[in-house]
Motif scaffolding. Structure first.
Motif, short mmCIF file in Angstrom:
data_model
loop_
_atom_site.label_atom_id
_atom_site.label_comp_id
_atom_site.label_asym_id
_atom_site.label_seq_id
_atom_site.Cartn_x
_atom_site.Cartn_y
_atom_site.Cartn_z
N ALA A 136 6.26 13.16 13.47
CA ALA A 136 4.88 13.42 13.04
C ALA A 136 4.50 12.54 11.86
N VAL A 137 5.39 12.42 10.89
CA VAL A 137 5.11 11.59 9.71
C VAL A 137 5.04 10.12 10.10
N GLU A 138 5.93 9.69 10.98
CA GLU A 138 5.91 8.30 11.43
C GLU A 138 4.60 7.96 12.14
N VAL A 139 4.10 8.87 12.95
CA VAL A 139 2.83 8.63 13.64
C VAL A 139 1.68 8.60 12.64
N PHE A 140 1.72 9.46 11.64
CA PHE A 140 0.68 9.44 10.60
C PHE A 140 0.70 8.12 9.84
N HIS A 141 1.89 7.62 9.55
CA HIS A 141 1.98 6.31 8.90
C HIS A 141 1.42 5.22 9.80
N TRP A 142 1.71 5.32 11.08
CA TRP A 142 1.20 4.34 12.04
C TRP A 142 -0.33 4.40 12.11
N ALA A 143 -0.90 5.58 11.99
CA ALA A 143 -2.35 5.75 12.13
C ALA A 143 -3.11 5.48 10.83
N PHE A 144 -2.50 5.77 9.68
CA PHE A 144 -3.22 5.63 8.41
C PHE A 144 -2.75 4.43 7.59
N ASN A 183 0.83 -1.21 0.00
CA ASN A 183 0.00 0.00 0.00
C ASN A 183 0.87 1.26 0.00
N TYR A 184 1.85 1.27 -0.89
CA TYR A 184 2.79 2.39 -0.94
C TYR A 184 2.08 3.71 -1.23
N ALA A 185 0.99 3.67 -1.98
CA ALA A 185 0.26 4.90 -2.29
C ALA A 185 -0.28 5.55 -1.02
N ILE A 186 -0.81 4.74 -0.09
CA ILE A 186 -1.29 5.26 1.19
C ILE A 186 -0.13 5.80 2.01
N TYR A 187 0.95 5.04 2.03
CA TYR A 187 2.15 5.45 2.78
C TYR A 187 2.64 6.81 2.28
N LEU A 188 2.69 6.95 0.97
CA LEU A 188 3.20 8.18 0.37
C LEU A 188 2.27 9.35 0.61
N PHE A 189 0.99 9.17 0.36
CA PHE A 189 0.05 10.30 0.45
C PHE A 189 -0.15 10.76 1.89
N SER A 190 -0.14 9.84 2.85
CA SER A 190 -0.30 10.23 4.24
C SER A 190 0.85 11.12 4.71
N GLY A 191 2.03 10.89 4.19
CA GLY A 191 3.16 11.75 4.53
C GLY A 191 3.11 13.08 3.81
N VAL A 235 8.84 10.46 4.29
CA VAL A 235 7.64 10.63 3.46
C VAL A 235 7.71 9.73 2.24
N LEU A 236 8.88 9.72 1.59
CA LEU A 236 9.04 9.02 0.33
C LEU A 236 9.72 7.66 0.49
N TYR A 237 10.25 7.40 1.64
CA TYR A 237 11.03 6.19 1.89
C TYR A 237 10.70 5.68 3.29
N LEU A 238 11.18 4.50 3.62
CA LEU A 238 10.97 3.92 4.93
C LEU A 238 12.05 4.39 5.91
N TRP A 239 11.68 4.54 7.17
CA TRP A 239 12.64 4.99 8.17
C TRP A 239 13.77 3.98 8.36
N THR A 240 13.49 2.71 8.06
CA THR A 240 14.52 1.68 8.22
C THR A 240 15.71 1.91 7.30
#
Length: 289
Positions: free
Chosen positions: A228-236, A76-84, A202-207
Motif C-alpha cells: 500500500a505504501v509503495e503504491v502511494f509513493h508511486w502515485a504521489f 523530494n524526500y518530504a513528499i516521499y515521507l509524508f505520503s507514507g 515509509v521512512l526509507y527506500l524499499w531498495t
C-alpha cells in the motif's frame, strides 16, 4: 400467533457486515458520536487531524532526512515521507480504535441489541474523516512541486484507500472481539502499531530492504501495508520527480501486476477471518462486558 412466531429472530444472530449496510443510519449516528466524544472540550477539534501528522512528519524529517541525510539520495524526500505517513496513520488509527470500540461502548452493548460490527466500522469511518484532510495537504504539497499523475495512479490511490480501510476493519473486528475476552489484545495491537511504520517503506527506500534480504525480499512484500505504501509513493512521489531523477528501481518489480493483487487477497482473507471470529464471539459480548 404462529405467523408472528416464525418471524422471531434469535438474539445475537445476524448477517455480519451486511447488517451494517442495512443500518446505515445507526452507523452515521455512531460516527457523529465518536467524533463529538473524541473532541469534547478540545480547543482545536478536528484541526488535530493536521497537527499530529505534521509534528510526526517534522520529527521524522529532521531526524532521518537531515540528521541521517536520507534526503540527499531521495529527491523530494518530504513528499516521499509524508505520503507514507498519512497512509500508515490511517491504518494504525483505524486498528487501534476498532480494537477498543466494543469495550468502550460496553454500556450501550449491555442495554440494547444492534449489529456489533457497527462499532468497529464506525471507528474506521472516523479515521477516514481524519485521513481526508491529511490527503488534501499531501495533494497540495505535491502540486507545488509539479505533481502530474496519470488516471491509473489516481485510481490506484482510491483502491489503496479502500484496501487499507478493509484491512483495518478486518483486523479491528478480530482484535476488537478478542479484546472483550483478553484485554492483552490492546497491548498486541500497540506493538503492531509501533512496528508497522518501520515494517513498511515509509521512512526509507524499499531498495535498502532488498539489498539486505536478497532472495527473501518476497517475505517483506507479503505485508499488505508495504504494498500500500509503495503504491502511494508511486502515485504521489514518483509523479513529482523530473526525468533525470527517475530511476529504474523507483518501484518494486511486479508491484501492480503481482504484489498488489496478492495484497488484496490477503486483505480479503483477513476480513473473512476477522468477521468469522467476531460473529462467533459476539454472542456473549453483553455477558463478558
Amino acid at each position: 400467533m404462529a405467523g408472528q412466531t416464525d418471524q422471531l429472530i434469535k438474539p445475537g444472530s445476524g448477517h455480519g457486515l451486511l447488517d451494517v449496510y442495512g443500518d446505515r443510519f445507526l452507523l452515521k449516528l455512531l460516527v457523529r458520536k465518536e467524533i463529538k466524544v473524541r473532541y469534547r472540550g478540545s480547543v482545536l477539534g478536528l484541526l488535530w487531524s493536521y497537527v499530529k501528522p505534521l509534528v510526526q512528519f517534522l520529527i521524522y524529517f529532521v531526524a532521518l532526512g537531515i540528521f541521517l541525510n536520507l534526503q540527499r539520495g531521495t529527491p523530494n524526500y518530504a513528499i516521499y515521507l509524508f505520503s507514507g505517513i498519512v497512509l500508515v496513520n490511517f491504518f494504525t488509527e483505524s486498528l487501534s480504535n476498532a480494537t477498543r470500540s466494543i469495550v468502550d461502548n460496553r454500556d450501550l452493548i449491555r442495554k440494547i441489541y444492534l449489529p456489533r460490527e457497527l462499532f468497529p466500522v464506525a471507528t474506521v469511518w472516523v479515521s477516514a474523516a481524519h485521513f481526508l484532510p491529511q490527503l488534501v495537504v499531501l495533494v497540495g504539497a505535491c502540486l507545488v512541486v509539479g505533481w502530474a499523475p496519470t488516471l491509473l495512479q489516481l485510481a490506484a490511490v482510491v483502491l489503496i484507500f479502500l484496501m487499507v480501510a478493509v484491512l483495518g476493519t478486518g483486523l479491528g473486528l478480530l482484535f476488537g472481539a478478542m479484546n472483550v475476552y483478553f484485554r492483552d489484545s490492546e497491548n498486541i495491537v500497540d506493538m503492531i502499531v509501533m512496528v508497522v511504520t518501520w515494517a513498511s517503506p515509509v521512512l526509507y527506500l524499499w531498495t535498502m530492504v532488498a539489498k539486505v534480504m536478497g532472495d527473501w525480499f518476497w517475505i517483506y512484500q507479503l505485508n499488505p501495508m508495504t504494498v500500500a505504501v509503495e503504491v502511494f509513493h508511486w502515485a504521489f512521489w514518483e509523479p513529482t520527480l523530473k526525468a533525470d531523477q527517475l530511476v529504474n528501481d523507483a518501484t518494486p518489480p511486479g508491484m501492480l501486476t503481482l504484489w498488489l493483487p496478492i495484497a488484496m487477497l490477503i486483505t480479503l482473507a483477513v476480513l473473512f477471518v476477522g468477521q468469522l471470529t467476531f460473529r462467533r464471539l459476539a454472542v456473549h459480548f453483553a455477558q463478558e462486558l
